[in-house]
Design a protein around this motif. Structure first.
Motif, PDB file in Angstrom:
ATOM      1  N   LEU A  74     -15.904 -14.392  15.943  1.00 12.91           N
ATOM      2  CA  LEU A  74     -16.369 -14.588  14.833  1.00 12.91           C
ATOM      3  C   LEU A  74     -17.471 -12.867  14.816  1.00 12.91           C
ATOM      4  O   LEU A  74     -17.935 -12.743  14.783  1.00 12.91           O
ATOM      5  CB  LEU A  74     -17.036 -15.513  14.581  1.00 12.91           C
ATOM      6  CG  LEU A  74     -17.612 -15.493  13.135  1.00 12.91           C
ATOM      7  CD1 LEU A  74     -16.799 -15.495  12.343  1.00 12.91           C
ATOM      8  CD2 LEU A  74     -19.040 -16.944  13.019  1.00 12.91           C
ATOM      9  N   THR A  75     -16.429 -12.091  13.874  1.00 18.02           N
ATOM     10  CA  THR A  75     -17.261 -11.166  13.578  1.00 18.02           C
ATOM     11  C   THR A  75     -17.518 -11.622  12.152  1.00 18.02           C
ATOM     12  O   THR A  75     -16.420 -11.004  11.064  1.00 18.02           O
ATOM     13  CB  THR A  75     -16.314 -10.030  13.828  1.00 18.02           C
ATOM     14  OG1 THR A  75     -15.953 -10.243  15.273  1.00 18.02           O
ATOM     15  CG2 THR A  75     -16.888  -8.540  13.450  1.00 18.02           C
ATOM     16  N   LEU A  76     -18.823 -10.563  11.170  1.00 13.42           N
ATOM     17  CA  LEU A  76     -19.271 -10.813  10.165  1.00 13.42           C
ATOM     18  C   LEU A  76     -19.998  -9.471   9.455  1.00 13.42           C
ATOM     19  O   LEU A  76     -20.608  -9.548  10.359  1.00 13.42           O
ATOM     20  CB  LEU A  76     -19.797 -12.182   9.342  1.00 13.42           C
ATOM     21  CG  LEU A  76     -18.695 -13.234   9.712  1.00 13.42           C
ATOM     22  CD1 LEU A  76     -19.379 -14.760   9.086  1.00 13.42           C
ATOM     23  CD2 LEU A  76     -17.912 -13.677   8.486  1.00 13.42           C
ATOM     24  N   GLY A  77     -19.127  -9.151   8.813  1.00 11.44           N
ATOM     25  CA  GLY A  77     -20.646  -7.652   8.645  1.00 11.44           C
ATOM     26  C   GLY A  77     -20.537  -6.555   9.419  1.00 11.44           C
ATOM     27  O   GLY A  77     -21.148  -5.733   9.759  1.00 11.44           O
ATOM     28  N   GLY A  78     -19.516  -6.588  10.680  1.00  8.17           N
ATOM     29  CA  GLY A  78     -19.316  -5.748  11.680  1.00  8.17           C
ATOM     30  C   GLY A  78     -20.520  -6.206  12.730  1.00  8.17           C
ATOM     31  O   GLY A  78     -20.280  -5.452  14.368  1.00  8.17           O
ATOM     32  N   ILE A  91     -16.233  -7.737   5.002  1.00  6.24           N
ATOM     33  CA  ILE A  91     -15.537  -5.820   5.051  1.00  6.24           C
ATOM     34  C   ILE A  91     -14.556  -6.565   4.456  1.00  6.24           C
ATOM     35  O   ILE A  91     -14.730  -5.239   3.409  1.00  6.24           O
ATOM     36  CB  ILE A  91     -15.965  -5.515   6.479  1.00  6.24           C
ATOM     37  CG1 ILE A  91     -17.394  -5.354   6.833  1.00  6.24           C
ATOM     38  CG2 ILE A  91     -15.133  -4.370   6.408  1.00  6.24           C
ATOM     39  CD1 ILE A  91     -17.459  -4.627   8.584  1.00  6.24           C
ATOM     40  N   HIS A  92     -13.218  -7.201   4.084  1.00  6.16           N
ATOM     41  CA  HIS A  92     -12.590  -7.412   3.763  1.00  6.16           C
ATOM     42  C   HIS A  92     -12.951  -7.290   2.169  1.00  6.16           C
ATOM     43  O   HIS A  92     -12.334  -6.938   0.857  1.00  6.16           O
ATOM     44  CB  HIS A  92     -11.650  -8.454   4.663  1.00  6.16           C
ATOM     45  CG  HIS A  92     -10.995  -8.061   5.495  1.00  6.16           C
ATOM     46  ND1 HIS A  92     -10.037  -8.922   6.075  1.00  6.16           N
ATOM     47  CD2 HIS A  92     -11.158  -7.118   6.711  1.00  6.16           C
ATOM     48  CE1 HIS A  92      -9.870  -8.491   7.449  1.00  6.16           C
ATOM     49  NE2 HIS A  92     -11.119  -7.250   7.990  1.00  6.16           N
ATOM     50  N   ALA A  93     -13.445  -8.567   1.623  1.00  3.54           N
ATOM     51  CA  ALA A  93     -14.090  -9.064   0.741  1.00  3.54           C
ATOM     52  C   ALA A  93     -14.507  -6.960  -0.058  1.00  3.54           C
ATOM     53  O   ALA A  93     -14.487  -7.518  -0.772  1.00  3.54           O
ATOM     54  CB  ALA A  93     -14.797  -9.673   0.533  1.00  3.54           C
ATOM     55  N   VAL A  94     -15.810  -6.839   0.945  1.00  3.25           N
ATOM     56  CA  VAL A  94     -15.904  -5.527   0.287  1.00  3.25           C
ATOM     57  C   VAL A  94     -15.496  -4.790   0.004  1.00  3.25           C
ATOM     58  O   VAL A  94     -14.911  -3.892  -0.943  1.00  3.25           O
ATOM     59  CB  VAL A  94     -17.369  -5.068   1.233  1.00  3.25           C
ATOM     60  CG1 VAL A  94     -18.119  -3.709   1.296  1.00  3.25           C
ATOM     61  CG2 VAL A  94     -18.090  -5.689   1.416  1.00  3.25           C
ATOM     62  N   VAL A 100     -25.054  -2.235   8.946  1.00  2.00           N
ATOM     63  CA  VAL A 100     -23.708  -1.666   9.014  1.00  2.00           C
ATOM     64  C   VAL A 100     -23.105  -1.412   7.732  1.00  2.00           C
ATOM     65  O   VAL A 100     -22.525  -0.206   8.202  1.00  2.00           O
ATOM     66  CB  VAL A 100     -22.730  -2.978  10.144  1.00  2.00           C
ATOM     67  CG1 VAL A 100     -20.942  -2.338   9.899  1.00  2.00           C
ATOM     68  CG2 VAL A 100     -23.526  -2.956  11.052  1.00  2.00           C
ATOM     69  N   LEU A 101     -22.885  -1.781   7.098  1.00  2.00           N
ATOM     70  CA  LEU A 101     -22.271  -1.577   5.411  1.00  2.00           C
ATOM     71  C   LEU A 101     -22.173  -0.049   5.172  1.00  2.00           C
ATOM     72  O   LEU A 101     -21.947   0.237   4.337  1.00  2.00           O
ATOM     73  CB  LEU A 101     -22.257  -2.979   4.891  1.00  2.00           C
ATOM     74  CG  LEU A 101     -21.360  -4.060   4.493  1.00  2.00           C
ATOM     75  CD1 LEU A 101     -20.755  -4.081   6.167  1.00  2.00           C
ATOM     76  CD2 LEU A 101     -21.353  -4.909   3.466  1.00  2.00           C
ATOM     77  N   ALA A 102     -24.395  -0.495   5.377  1.00  2.18           N
ATOM     78  CA  ALA A 102     -25.094   1.060   4.751  1.00  2.18           C
ATOM     79  C   ALA A 102     -24.770   2.679   4.869  1.00  2.18           C
ATOM     80  O   ALA A 102     -24.133   2.985   4.464  1.00  2.18           O
ATOM     81  CB  ALA A 102     -26.548   0.412   4.219  1.00  2.18           C
ATOM     82  N   SER A 103     -24.495   2.110   6.516  1.00  7.56           N
ATOM     83  CA  SER A 103     -24.304   2.773   7.568  1.00  7.56           C
ATOM     84  C   SER A 103     -22.306   4.019   7.502  1.00  7.56           C
ATOM     85  O   SER A 103     -22.428   4.946   7.041  1.00  7.56           O
ATOM     86  CB  SER A 103     -23.179   2.532   9.021  1.00  7.56           C
ATOM     87  OG  SER A 103     -23.877   4.019   9.810  1.00  7.56           O
TER      88      SER A 103
END
Length: 169
Positions: free
Chosen positions: A28-32, A51-54, A125-128
């Motif tokens: 289970l991977t969510l948001g990296g 990440i797919h939704a983003v 992760v997302l910000a990076s």
């Protein structure tokens, strides 16, 4: 008839939504972030539904179609791919179109596991990957009170909204 996108609008909003089935024995991977759980997402890629939704929200805001158009699940080069690479490519797509990310707001719908302790890491992760301040990313989670496929722990649904703005030249 071709559709013209008004690229002169300084601010644009996009909405993303993705769903993945859960199955035992998968990661289970969510948001990296890998999250310990007995189930993970069934997918062609790593199944990072967040990440797919983003990605869909960002692509939609820029008028650049959707994640399936850019990264089709019929292409073997995306088999098992880390979705952070997809997000990095989406970032390139929107910046090449002259946009920057304003903010991202995400709601994860899942019954189990509880993910509050992981959301700060997901935001990092997302910000990076999007080269934005961590304060531009919001991730929260909710259950569906045991209703529907989420409540029965058969899948995960994620909603994302992105604000992008035209870069000053």
């Amino acid at each position: 008839m071709s559709r013209k996108t008004d690229v002169s609008m300084p601010f644009r909003i996009g909405f993303g939504y993705d769903v993945h089935q859960l199955a035992p024995g998968l990661t289970l991977t969510l948001g990296g972030v890998n999250i310990p759980h007995s189930k993970g997402c069934v997918a062609h890629s790593d199944g990072d539904v967040l990440i797919h939704a983003v990605c869909d929200a960002l692509l939609g805001a820029a008028g650049k179609r959707d994640i399936g158009f850019h990264f089709p699940d019929t292409d073997s080069k995306y088999k098992g791919i880390d979705s952070r690479h997809l997000l990095a490519e989406v970032y390139n797509i929107i910046t090449e179109a002259g946009y920057e990310t304003g903010n991202i707001d995400v709601t994860v719908c899942l019954q189990k596991p509880k993910i509050a302790q992981y959301t700060d890491d997901m935001c990092k992760v997302l910000a990076s990957e999007m080269h934005v301040d961590i304060g531009c990313i919001s991730i929260k989670a909710t259950t569906t009170e045991k209703l529907g496929f989420v409540g029965r722990e058969e899948g995960i649904a994620v909603y994302a909204v992105a604000l992008i703005f035209k870069r000053e030249i």
